[in-house]
Motif scaffolding. Structure first.
Motif, PDB file in Angstrom:
ATOM      1  N   HIS A 190      -9.517   6.469  -2.602  1.00 29.70           N
ATOM      2  CA  HIS A 190      -8.671   5.509  -3.152  1.00 29.70           C
ATOM      3  C   HIS A 190      -7.657   6.199  -4.146  1.00 29.70           C
ATOM      4  O   HIS A 190      -6.539   5.782  -3.875  1.00 29.70           O
TER       5      HIS A 190
ATOM      6  N   LEU B 269      -4.971   8.224  -2.293  1.00 25.88           N
ATOM      7  CA  LEU B 269      -4.086   7.449  -1.604  1.00 25.88           C
ATOM      8  C   LEU B 269      -3.122   6.812  -2.568  1.00 25.88           C
ATOM      9  O   LEU B 269      -2.009   6.454  -2.213  1.00 25.88           O
TER      10      LEU B 269
ATOM     11  N   ILE C  27       0.431   5.356  -1.016  1.00 27.75           N
ATOM     12  CA  ILE C  27       0.219   4.757   0.422  1.00 27.75           C
ATOM     13  C   ILE C  27      -0.082   3.117  -0.353  1.00 27.75           C
ATOM     14  O   ILE C  27      -0.931   2.903  -0.961  1.00 27.75           O
TER      15      ILE C  27
ATOM     16  N   LYS D 281      -1.528  -0.755  -0.431  1.00 26.86           N
ATOM     17  CA  LYS D 281      -2.780  -1.270  -0.315  1.00 26.86           C
ATOM     18  C   LYS D 281      -2.682  -2.157   0.935  1.00 26.86           C
ATOM     19  O   LYS D 281      -1.741  -2.777   1.096  1.00 26.86           O
TER      20      LYS D 281
ATOM     21  N   THR E  82      -5.351  -1.786   6.722  1.00 25.52           N
ATOM     22  CA  THR E  82      -5.285  -0.415   7.420  1.00 25.52           C
ATOM     23  C   THR E  82      -5.870   0.731   6.339  1.00 25.52           C
ATOM     24  O   THR E  82      -6.819   1.556   6.812  1.00 25.52           O
ATOM     25  N   ARG E  83      -5.333   0.518   5.080  1.00 17.83           N
ATOM     26  CA  ARG E  83      -5.918   1.586   4.258  1.00 17.83           C
ATOM     27  C   ARG E  83      -7.190   1.494   3.721  1.00 17.83           C
ATOM     28  O   ARG E  83      -8.111   2.465   3.675  1.00 17.83           O
TER      29      ARG E  83
END
Length: 90
Positions: free
Chosen positions: A25, A28, A33, A35, A38-39
Motif C-alpha cells: 500500500h 503504491l 496509483i 485506490k 484493481t489496486r
C-alpha cells in the motif's frame, strides 16, 4: 501428499501478510496509483504470495532442523470410527 501446515507456518505467514500488505500500500501510494478494486486485488495477491513463501520457508526450516515428520494413521482411525458408529446403531 498434502500435509497441514505447522503452527509456526500459520503464525509467521499471517504476520508477514500484514507487513507485506502495508508495504505494498505504501509503495503504491508513493507511485501515485489511485485506490480502487484493481489496486486492492494487486495488494492482496502480492501479500498472499509473500506470506505463502514465508510459510514455505518456515516449514522447510523446521523440516531441516527436526527431520521429516512421520505420516499419521488417519485412514485406520477413520475406519475404526466408522466401525464403532455402526455398532452404536441398533
Amino acid at each position: 501428499m498434502f500435509t497441514l501446515p505447522s503452527m509456526w507456518n500459520l503464525i509467521i505467514s499471517t504476520i508477514v501478510f500484514f507487513i507485506a500488505a502495508w508495504y505494498a500500500h505504501r509503495y503504491l501510494d508513493e507511485q501515485g496509483i489511485p485506490k480502487g478494486m484493481t489496486r486492492g486485488m494487486l495488494v492482496f495477491v502480492l501479500a498472499s504470495l509473500v506470506a505463502w513463501g514465508a510459510g514455505e520457508v518456515v516449514d522447510w526450516t523446521q523440516e531441516k532442523t527436526e527431520g521429516p515428520q512421520p505420516p499419521e494413521q488417519i485412514t485406520s482411525d477413520l475406519t475404526q470410527m466408522l466401525k464403532s458408529a455402526d455398532q452404536a446403531q441398533p
